[in-house]
Design a protein around this motif. Structure first.
Motif, PDB file in Angstrom:
ATOM      1  N   ALA A 198      -0.664   2.902  -7.725  1.00  0.00           N
ATOM      2  CA  ALA A 198      -1.750   2.252  -8.428  1.00  0.00           C
ATOM      3  C   ALA A 198      -3.250   3.180  -8.076  1.00  0.00           C
ATOM      4  CB  ALA A 198      -2.285   0.905  -8.162  1.00  0.00           C
ATOM      5  N   LEU A 199      -3.241   3.502  -6.750  1.00  0.00           N
ATOM      6  CA  LEU A 199      -4.512   4.407  -6.374  1.00  0.00           C
ATOM      7  C   LEU A 199      -4.342   5.658  -7.117  1.00  0.00           C
ATOM      8  CD1 LEU A 199      -6.963   4.504  -4.444  1.00  0.00           C
ATOM      9  CD2 LEU A 199      -5.111   5.535  -2.746  1.00  0.00           C
ATOM     10  N   CYS A 200      -3.103   6.214  -7.233  1.00  0.00           N
ATOM     11  CA  CYS A 200      -2.848   7.370  -7.989  1.00  0.00           C
ATOM     12  C   CYS A 200      -2.652   7.304  -9.390  1.00  0.00           C
ATOM     13  CB  CYS A 200      -1.423   7.970  -7.344  1.00  0.00           C
ATOM     14  SG  CYS A 200      -1.464   8.427  -5.666  1.00  0.00           S
ATOM     15  N   ASP A 201      -2.885   6.339  -9.905  1.00  0.00           N
ATOM     16  CA  ASP A 201      -2.888   6.016 -11.456  1.00  0.00           C
ATOM     17  C   ASP A 201      -1.755   6.268 -11.908  1.00  0.00           C
ATOM     18  OD1 ASP A 201      -4.310   5.174 -13.726  1.00  0.00           O
ATOM     19  OD2 ASP A 201      -4.785   7.251 -14.363  1.00  0.00           O
ATOM     20  N   TYR A 202      -0.532   5.695 -11.328  1.00  0.00           N
ATOM     21  CA  TYR A 202       0.890   6.048 -11.797  1.00  0.00           C
ATOM     22  C   TYR A 202       1.215   4.853 -12.526  1.00  0.00           C
ATOM     23  CZ  TYR A 202       5.966   6.415 -11.667  1.00  0.00           C
ATOM     24  OH  TYR A 202       7.343   6.775 -11.818  1.00  0.00           O
ATOM     25  N   HIS A 203       1.906   5.075 -13.732  1.00  0.00           N
ATOM     26  CA  HIS A 203       2.037   3.969 -14.498  1.00  0.00           C
ATOM     27  C   HIS A 203       3.609   3.698 -14.907  1.00  0.00           C
ATOM     28  CE1 HIS A 203      -1.957   3.103 -15.345  1.00  0.00           C
ATOM     29  NE2 HIS A 203      -2.248   4.400 -15.581  1.00  0.00           N
TER      30      HIS A 203
ATOM     31  N   ALA B 129       2.162   9.112  -3.825  1.00  0.00           N
ATOM     32  CA  ALA B 129       1.771  10.139  -4.383  1.00  0.00           C
ATOM     33  C   ALA B 129       2.696  11.271  -4.910  1.00  0.00           C
ATOM     34  CB  ALA B 129       0.822  11.025  -3.303  1.00  0.00           C
ATOM     35  N   VAL B 130       3.961  11.253  -4.258  1.00  0.00           N
ATOM     36  CA  VAL B 130       4.999  11.910  -4.790  1.00  0.00           C
ATOM     37  C   VAL B 130       5.442  11.772  -6.269  1.00  0.00           C
ATOM     38  CG1 VAL B 130       7.365  13.107  -4.277  1.00  0.00           C
ATOM     39  CG2 VAL B 130       5.696  12.532  -2.366  1.00  0.00           C
ATOM     40  N   VAL B 131       5.742  10.468  -6.446  1.00  0.00           N
ATOM     41  CA  VAL B 131       6.251  10.104  -7.633  1.00  0.00           C
ATOM     42  C   VAL B 131       5.094  10.276  -8.645  1.00  0.00           C
ATOM     43  CG1 VAL B 131       8.085   8.435  -6.806  1.00  0.00           C
ATOM     44  CG2 VAL B 131       5.744   7.444  -7.265  1.00  0.00           C
ATOM     45  N   ALA B 132       3.838   9.958  -8.341  1.00  0.00           N
ATOM     46  CA  ALA B 132       2.658  10.291  -9.099  1.00  0.00           C
ATOM     47  C   ALA B 132       2.398  11.809  -9.669  1.00  0.00           C
ATOM     48  CB  ALA B 132       1.645   9.620  -8.597  1.00  0.00           C
ATOM     49  N   GLU B 133       3.202  12.483  -8.857  1.00  0.00           N
ATOM     50  CA  GLU B 133       3.128  14.135  -9.036  1.00  0.00           C
ATOM     51  C   GLU B 133       1.454  14.407  -8.795  1.00  0.00           C
ATOM     52  OE1 GLU B 133       4.649  14.978 -12.901  1.00  0.00           O
ATOM     53  OE2 GLU B 133       6.641  14.368 -12.285  1.00  0.00           O
TER      54      GLU B 133
ATOM     55  N   ILE C 188      -8.840   3.754   6.635  1.00  0.00           N
ATOM     56  CA  ILE C 188      -9.893   3.623   5.315  1.00  0.00           C
ATOM     57  C   ILE C 188     -10.615   4.813   4.972  1.00  0.00           C
ATOM     58  CG2 ILE C 188     -12.227   2.589   4.665  1.00  0.00           C
ATOM     59  CD1 ILE C 188     -11.390   0.121   6.293  1.00  0.00           C
ATOM     60  N   ASN C 189     -11.174   5.713   5.903  1.00  0.00           N
ATOM     61  CA  ASN C 189     -11.754   6.991   5.587  1.00  0.00           C
ATOM     62  C   ASN C 189     -10.845   7.804   4.737  1.00  0.00           C
ATOM     63  OD1 ASN C 189     -14.080   5.998   6.872  1.00  0.00           O
ATOM     64  ND2 ASN C 189     -13.606   7.335   8.701  1.00  0.00           N
ATOM     65  N   ALA C 190      -9.341   7.683   5.125  1.00  0.00           N
ATOM     66  CA  ALA C 190      -8.320   8.728   4.553  1.00  0.00           C
ATOM     67  C   ALA C 190      -8.452   8.747   3.226  1.00  0.00           C
ATOM     68  CB  ALA C 190      -7.164   8.329   5.226  1.00  0.00           C
ATOM     69  N   ILE C 191      -8.561   7.528   2.496  1.00  0.00           N
ATOM     70  CA  ILE C 191      -8.566   7.372   1.093  1.00  0.00           C
ATOM     71  C   ILE C 191      -9.739   7.511   0.638  1.00  0.00           C
ATOM     72  CG2 ILE C 191      -6.256   6.136   1.308  1.00  0.00           C
ATOM     73  CD1 ILE C 191      -7.790   3.580   0.775  1.00  0.00           C
ATOM     74  N   ALA C 192     -10.767   7.811   1.212  1.00  0.00           N
ATOM     75  CA  ALA C 192     -12.197   7.780   0.786  1.00  0.00           C
ATOM     76  C   ALA C 192     -12.146   8.952  -0.336  1.00  0.00           C
ATOM     77  CB  ALA C 192     -13.369   7.850   1.685  1.00  0.00           C
ATOM     78  N   CYS C 193     -11.341   9.750  -0.343  1.00  0.00           N
ATOM     79  CA  CYS C 193     -11.346  11.030  -1.091  1.00  0.00           C
ATOM     80  C   CYS C 193     -10.700  10.659  -2.674  1.00  0.00           C
ATOM     81  CB  CYS C 193     -10.204  12.247  -0.677  1.00  0.00           C
ATOM     82  SG  CYS C 193      -8.834  11.648  -0.442  1.00  0.00           S
ATOM     83  N   PHE C 194     -10.260   9.509  -2.757  1.00  0.00           N
ATOM     84  CA  PHE C 194      -9.948   9.018  -4.062  1.00  0.00           C
ATOM     85  C   PHE C 194     -11.099   8.299  -4.826  1.00  0.00           C
ATOM     86  CE2 PHE C 194      -5.640   9.167  -2.025  1.00  0.00           C
ATOM     87  CZ  PHE C 194      -4.848   9.628  -2.892  1.00  0.00           C
ATOM     88  N   PRO C 195     -11.060   8.382  -6.110  1.00  0.00           N
ATOM     89  CA  PRO C 195     -12.387   7.642  -6.821  1.00  0.00           C
ATOM     90  C   PRO C 195     -12.171   5.996  -6.461  1.00  0.00           C
ATOM     91  CG  PRO C 195     -11.272   9.154  -8.360  1.00  0.00           C
ATOM     92  CD  PRO C 195     -10.192   9.088  -7.026  1.00  0.00           C
ATOM     93  N   ALA C 196     -13.438   5.484  -6.585  1.00  0.00           N
ATOM     94  CA  ALA C 196     -13.496   4.025  -6.189  1.00  0.00           C
ATOM     95  C   ALA C 196     -12.915   3.463  -7.201  1.00  0.00           C
ATOM     96  CB  ALA C 196     -15.016   3.487  -6.235  1.00  0.00           C
ATOM     97  N   SER C 197     -12.197   2.441  -6.931  1.00  0.00           N
ATOM     98  CA  SER C 197     -11.239   1.702  -7.837  1.00  0.00           C
ATOM     99  C   SER C 197     -10.892   0.259  -7.249  1.00  0.00           C
ATOM    100  CB  SER C 197      -9.826   2.623  -8.153  1.00  0.00           C
ATOM    101  OG  SER C 197      -9.104   2.518  -6.936  1.00  0.00           O
ATOM    102  N   GLU C 198     -10.063  -0.351  -8.101  1.00  0.00           N
ATOM    103  CA  GLU C 198      -9.598  -1.717  -7.365  1.00  0.00           C
ATOM    104  C   GLU C 198      -8.580  -1.496  -6.504  1.00  0.00           C
ATOM    105  OE1 GLU C 198      -7.293  -5.677  -9.024  1.00  0.00           O
ATOM    106  OE2 GLU C 198      -7.599  -3.965 -10.508  1.00  0.00           O
ATOM    107  N   ALA C 199      -7.755  -0.421  -6.518  1.00  0.00           N
ATOM    108  CA  ALA C 199      -6.819   0.006  -5.770  1.00  0.00           C
ATOM    109  C   ALA C 199      -7.407   0.495  -4.318  1.00  0.00           C
ATOM    110  CB  ALA C 199      -5.779   1.071  -6.153  1.00  0.00           C
ATOM    111  N   ARG C 200      -8.346   1.253  -4.630  1.00  0.00           N
ATOM    112  CA  ARG C 200      -9.002   1.552  -3.241  1.00  0.00           C
ATOM    113  C   ARG C 200      -9.531   0.690  -2.485  1.00  0.00           C
ATOM    114  NH1 ARG C 200     -13.782   5.984  -2.458  1.00  0.00           N
ATOM    115  NH2 ARG C 200     -15.037   4.314  -2.252  1.00  0.00           N
ATOM    116  N   SER C 201     -10.427  -0.298  -3.100  1.00  0.00           N
ATOM    117  CA  SER C 201     -10.827  -1.329  -2.622  1.00  0.00           C
ATOM    118  C   SER C 201      -9.871  -2.348  -2.016  1.00  0.00           C
ATOM    119  CB  SER C 201     -11.588  -2.439  -3.486  1.00  0.00           C
ATOM    120  OG  SER C 201     -12.243  -3.416  -2.817  1.00  0.00           O
TER     121      SER C 201
END
Length: 338
Positions: free
Chosen positions: A71-76, A197-201, A311-324
């Motif tokens: 979800a963090l990688c916006d994979y659907h 992240a791999v499946v989300a390419e 938490i710092n490791a995923i701070a490089c992703f845009p703010a989102s429901e998944a990151r929170s």
């Protein structure tokens, strides 16, 4: 991708798994369907024994992290459902094997499978679940995913052997202990999140960010588990209080209490870890020594450090429901009392 520092924020209420569970609820239904289907066999003992543990509770933290990472990688897509099930099968197999090695009596608040079904059946069904996990990986068709999850399985086994050889070794260092939990626990957390992240390419940076999140969360999770063996009751954590103590495991609370103790206290620890002082009174004395030297709180403080790194490791992703949700799940892991 540049990472910001995201401080652990004081909350009006205790951190919860509710956000990540809500985020992944639909996907977990699909994962659970795969798990139920793939644990079946024409040999009745296999689903009976596997189901005893799989249906016996547990947070399903690792497969949830695979879904949350997707979800963090916006994979659907849906590839991650089978892979999350593979992750859970790897985890369950290691639990079954661990209970045989440790002679455990409780798992998730219930009688351990080996007590009900016997050690040989428990080991063999653990092997069966490992094979199921690899079938699912192969079906996915990605050599990269296969390499990540098979590599994690190998590292977990090495970590378990290292823990076995470190048992009853009073001179076990904090460095070796962290290496053991980094292998036996954190490796699967790291793999579970990285494959999202791999499946989300996504690129290497996203893969590494999710892997770092999982690895640091896994270390924090195990640190808290080891702390709870000396400050929680069995019904709160689903395992017998003092299991680590009686098995002579050199976990961080013991390592710290031994390092900070007097000569007299160290003599007690030498006898206890060697297996000569394992009564309930000895356990109570061990807990008092650990309390005297604030070893449980020091262990939790180290866990908070790794939680912050996660938490710092995923701070490089845009703010989102998944990151929170993933950040709060990390905070929950270190704040939990069960």
């Amino acid at each position: 991708m540049s990472a910001e520092i995201v401080p652990l924020r004081p909350r009006d209420s205790a951190p919860s798994l509710a956000p990540i569970m809500a985020l992944t609820a639909q996907g977990m239904n699909a994962v659970n369907a795969v798990i139920l289907d793939r644990m079946q066999s024409e040999i009745p003992l296999i689903p009976a024994l596997a189901g005893h543990l799989i249906a016996g509770g547990g947070k399903r933290m690792r497969p949830m992290l695979t879904l949350a990472g997707a979800a963090l990688c916006d994979y659907h897509g849906t590839r991650h459902h089978k892979l999350a099930a593979a992750v859970e099968f790897i985890h369950t197999a290691t639990l079954l094997h661990d209970d045989v090695v440790d002679g455990s009596e409780l798992r998730r608040g219930k009688a351990a499978a080996n007590l009900i079904f016997g050690n040989p059946a428990t080991v063999l069904v653990g092997d069966f679940l490992f094979t199921r996990s690899f079938e699912l990986m192969v079906e996915d068709g990605s050599l990269k995913v296969l390499k990540i999850l098979s590599g994690a399985s190998s590292v977990i086994s090495e970590g378990e052997v290292d823990q076995l050889t470190a048992a009853r070794q009073i001179e076990t260092s904090e460095e070796r202990y962290l290496g053991i939990i980094g292998s036996k626990t954190a490796a699967l957390f790291a793999a579970a999140t990285r494959i999202a992240a791999v499946v989300a390419e996504k690129g290497e940076a996203e893969e590494r960010a999710l892997e770092d999140y999982g690895r640091n969360l896994g270390i924090a999770f195990q640190l808290v588990d080891d702390a709870m063996d000396y400050d929680s009751e069995a019904f709160e954590m689903g395992k017998g209080k003092g299991d680590d103590f009686r098995e002579g495991k050199m976990t961080l609370p013991v390592i710290l209490a031994y390092a900070r103790g007097t000569d007299e206290e160290r003599e007690f620890w030498k006898a206890a870890i060697a297996g000569h002082r394992t009564s309930d009174d000895d356990l109570a004395h061990a807990v008092s020594l650990i309390g005297r030297h604030d070893a449980v709180e020091a262990t939790r403080e180290r866990a908070r450090h790794y939680t912050q790194r996660a938490i710092n490791a995923i701070a490089c992703f845009p703010a989102s429901e998944a990151r929170s949700a993933m950040a709060e799940a990390a905070e929950f892991a270190v704040a939990r009392r069960f």
